[in-house]
Scaffold this active site. Structure first.
Site, short mmCIF file in Angstrom:
data_model
loop_
_atom_site.label_atom_id
_atom_site.label_comp_id
_atom_site.label_asym_id
_atom_site.label_seq_id
_atom_site.Cartn_x
_atom_site.Cartn_y
_atom_site.Cartn_z
N GLU A 1 0.75 -1.08 -0.19
CA GLU A 1 0.10 -0.02 0.05
C GLU A 1 0.80 1.21 0.02
O GLU A 1 0.33 2.26 -0.37
CB GLU A 1 -0.98 0.08 1.26
N PHE B 1 -11.75 -6.56 13.80
CA PHE B 1 -10.59 -7.28 12.99
C PHE B 1 -10.12 -5.97 12.09
O PHE B 1 -10.98 -5.40 11.23
CB PHE B 1 -10.99 -8.50 12.30
N GLN B 2 -8.81 -5.50 11.86
CA GLN B 2 -8.14 -4.78 10.93
C GLN B 2 -8.71 -3.27 11.28
O GLN B 2 -8.81 -2.67 10.26
CB GLN B 2 -8.40 -5.27 9.51
N LYS C 1 -17.23 -0.09 6.04
CA LYS C 1 -17.64 -0.86 4.99
C LYS C 1 -19.19 -1.15 4.67
O LYS C 1 -19.54 -0.87 3.57
CB LYS C 1 -17.14 -2.31 5.43
N MET D 1 24.76 7.28 1.39
CA MET D 1 24.72 8.62 2.13
C MET D 1 25.00 8.46 3.68
O MET D 1 25.94 9.32 3.97
CB MET D 1 23.24 9.34 1.90
#
Lengths: 579, 177
Positions: free
Chosen positions: A68, A130-131, A180, A489
């Site tokens: 993501e 959940f999530q 949702k 770097m």
């Protein structure tokens, strides 16, 4: 992050209902399309399954990234290459938190993106479902604004406002969190109209009195210097900006993100300022008596130690964000407004100037150390030579994205950026892994342009999985890995400031050529100077993604360098360098 | 020079606005002394009163950053001589036997009100400006403060609201422009 959920129901097809009644998911797609967006970057998961149910029937082309965070970076690449709003989608919980770095990147570089995240169903919110994560809470400091939608009838207006906020005023990321059950709920779809808010009225037209004050300062200055920031490019004001520079004859320097505000090969373009800026640019800052800043926020990497920054200069600061005025640098004349609008009013007010003596002095500050050092080159290809060959082969016309680190600074120093929207690098946040996904986004946004990404071997190992995305979308992206086997770097800082204590910077990697081939891309390895240009030309001729593994000198440093905490005048000039 | 400023914010009355304001102040390292939130005279607009310390550049920067929050409609930097700045304090003071009358008498000097009493304590309500409250609390500490709560400052400019913008310093969202 794919997870199924027993409550998942396939959103019903429209034939069961009247034509105007749509699900929240369908409305989300319509609302995004209504903003002129045709490409979205995302990753499905439990909470957004209803949204993904609607995507195939929408006009949106969805690009499936492999993580993501890279959806977010692709949206950033898309936005920066096109000047339009980038859009990314993630599911709730881990999907949403994976977007946080991309949002922070867009926040610090003022990039217009809109992130749509799924949320758990409303009855579960606050119950550790959940999530479930509180993504609006988490992203509060890294978004321009964020929303959670609690009513399906609010989706269209919320998305409308989100896109407007993202692109207007000082652009930035906006997140819309949609539970949702709201995706599944239905309502009549009415295309949204923007309702102006009393509390959000960005100033685009500047105060004419301030513009005249600025013009007076410019008329009186003996050694004026213009600095260009990202604001010039975000405003789409490159042409107007060049016109002002040419009319006044004032030498011009750039911040990292301001490169391309005008053609860097222009005789009045002096170079990049700051920590790895060109010597002339930093020397000019020391000597100028007037500094005119267009759309830069005086970031510490650009200014060095503020106490030694432009010590002899009065400052004019043009910015669309009033909070930037006086935040870091004391300003004599603030001008708040959109750069393009400011230039429309300012350019007619300024007089044509001749600063030839001042320009000659600046030219004399050119770094001459390099030429001799070049005679004594190691057998390895020099990183900056690779950058120069890419610039030369593409005629400075390609979009170039970078990752973060030494290769990024070499690219900034040596590419010679011609167009602002074709130089895409993570400046403020300095996000490793940015290079490849932002190139994917840029190519999706500008399929008509050649796209290169210059990446270190460390950064490539953060987001190299996006090779799969590039192959799946059959994107013509050329990937140049500047492979020195170090996190270069950090190694350079350890070399210069930590007695060469190379702690955890030696990094191994896979055989990048074989890896490219395993992904279905083309891989080329370059070990000598002579192979550089042929490899670049071969990459340009091959369809689909091509990876070139440039094996370079392991311990080359980027010079000049201003040590952290030092003034820009205290440059470490190095053994090998070039402007 | 660092001093205490009283900022009044008019904000859209949405869920999470207080969180946005406080989160901004924290992440930009502004020092909040006190913050109160409540309804204003306008429907849908809440009024916040924030006391914070800083020099004039800090306060100006705070105001400009606050304006960047979508829900913030107006920020006013109230000048102390042009505004009434008040606070409410509830204090439970030890007051047994003969001392009780003395506590109540002292409270009445400050115009404070006795709200409740138990065999060993009295609860007193007092409102006023910073100095009055500090003076009152100094006296109450002599008897022993068992428990205390302060509301945080609330403030209104003295002049009519129509003149508010001129009489007090409405922070200009356009900076020094």
């Amino acid at each position: 992050m794919v997870a199924t959920d027993p409550t998942t129901q396939r959103a019903e097809a429209t034939q069961h209902t009247g034509p105007e009644v749509l699900t929240g998911a369908q409305i989300t797609c319509r609302a995004i399309e209504a903003e002129g967006v045709t490409t979205v970057f995302g990753y499905p998961g439990g909470a957004v399954i209803p949204l993904y149910d609607a995507i195939p029937d929408s006009g949106l082309h969805h690009v499936l990234t492999r993580f993501e965070q890279w959806s977010g970076m692709a949206a950033i690449g898309y936005a920066r290459a096109t000047g339009k709003v980038g859009c990314c989608i993630a599911t709730s919980g881990p999907g949403a938190t994976n977007l946080v770095t991309a949002l922070a990147d867009a926040m610090l570089d003022s990039v217009p993106i809109v992130a749509i995240t799924g949320q758990v169903i409303e009855p579960l919110i606050g119950r550790d479902g959940f999530q479930e994560v509180d993504i609006t809470g988490i992203t509060l400091p890294v978004t321009k604004h964020n929303y959670i939608v609690h009513n399906v009838a609010d989706i269209a207006t919320t998305i409308k406002e989100a896109f407007y906020l993202a692109r207007s005023g000082r652009p930035g990321p906006v997140l819309v969190d949609i539970p949702k059950n709201i995706f599944v709920a239905k309502t009549e779809y009415i295309p949204a109209k923007l309702t102006p808010r009393k509390s959000y009225q960005p100033t685009t037209i500047p105060n004419m009195r301030q513009v005249r004050l600025a013009a007076d300062e410019i008329a009186q200055a003996k050694r004026p210097l213009i600095m260009a920031g990202h604001g010039v490019i975000l405003s789409g004001a490159e042409a107007e900006f060049t016109e002002l520079v040419e009319k006044t004859g004032i030498p011009t320097i750039f911040t990292l993100l301001g490169l391309g505000a005008m053609d860097e090969m222009h005789p009045l373009a002096i170079g990049m300022m700051g920590m790895h800026g060109h010597r002339r640019a930093n020397r000019a800052l020391d000597e100028c008596d007037l500094l005119i800043n267009f759309g830069a926020r005086f970031d510490d990497r650009a200014t060095g130690n503020l106490s030694g920054f432009a010590p002899n200069a009065r400052v004019i600061h043009v910015d669309i964000d009033p909070a930037e005025i006086g935040k870091n640098v004391k300003t004599a004349v603030p001008v708040v407004g959109d750069i393009k609008e400011v230039l429309k009013l300012l350019t007619p007010e300024v007089k044509a100037g001749d600063h030839s003596a001042w320009r000659t002095w600046i030219e004399g500050q050119h770094n001459r150390v390099l030429r001799a050092a070049l005679e004594d080159r190691p057998a390895w290809p020099e990183p900056y030579a690779i950058i120069k060959e890419i610039a030369d082969a593409t005629g400075h016309e390609a979009i170039v994205t970078t990752d973060v680190g030494q290769h990024q600074m070499w690219a900034a120093q040596h590419l010679g950026v011609k167009h602002g929207k074709r130089w895409i690098t993570s400046g403020g946040l300095g996000t490793m892994g940015f290079g490849l996904p932002s190139a994917v986004g840029a190519k999706m946004g500008r399929p008509d342009l050649e796209v290169w990404t210059i990446i270190g071997d460390g950064g490539f190992q953060m987001s190299g999985t996006e090779l799969a995305t590039a192959v799946q979308e059959n994107l013509d992206i050329n990937i140049a890995i500047i492979n020195n086997g170090y996190l270069g770097m950090v190694r350079q800082w350890q070399d210069l400031f930590h007695a060469r204590n190379y702690s955890e910077v030696a990094i191994s990697g896979p055989d990048f050529v074989k890896l490219a081939e395993a992904y279905g891309a083309t891989g080329i390895r370059v070990r000598t100077d002579a192979e550089i240009r042929p490899a670049i030309e071969k990459a340009r001729s091959i369809k689909g993604p091509v990876l070139i593994d440039f094996v370079v000198e392991p311990e080359a440093n980027v010079y000049p360098m201003v040590a952290p905490g030092a003034s820009n005048s205290q440059m470490i000039e190095g053994r090998k360098e070039e402007e | 020079m660092e001093s205490t400023h009283t900022l009044v914010l008019l904000v859209e009355d949405h869920p999470g606005v207080l969180n946005r304001v406080v989160s901004l102040m924290r992440r930009r390292s502004f020092n909040i002394d006190s913050i109160t939130v409540g309804h204003s005279e306008q429907v849908g607009v809440s009024r916040m009163t924030i006391q914070l310390r800083g020099n004039s550049e800090d306060i100006e920067q705070a105001g400009k950053q606050l304006y960047k929050l979508l829900e913030v409609v107006k920020v006013i930097d109230l000048q102390p001589n042009e505004a009434m700045i008040r606070e409410l304090v509830l204090v439970k003071v030890a007051a047994k036997g003969a001392v009780r009358a003395e506590v109540v008498q002292t409270a009445s000097i400050y115009g404070a009100r006795v709200l409740d009493a138990t065999p060993s304590s009295v609860m007193i309500e007092m409102s006023g400006g910073e100095e009055e409250i500090e003076s009152f609390l100094t006296m109450m500490r002599i008897y022993g403060i068992r428990e205390m709560v302060r509301s945080g400052k609330v403030a209104l400019p003295r002049v009519l609201s129509k003149k508010t913008d001129r009489q007090t310093r409405q922070m200009n969202p356009l900076a020094a422009d």
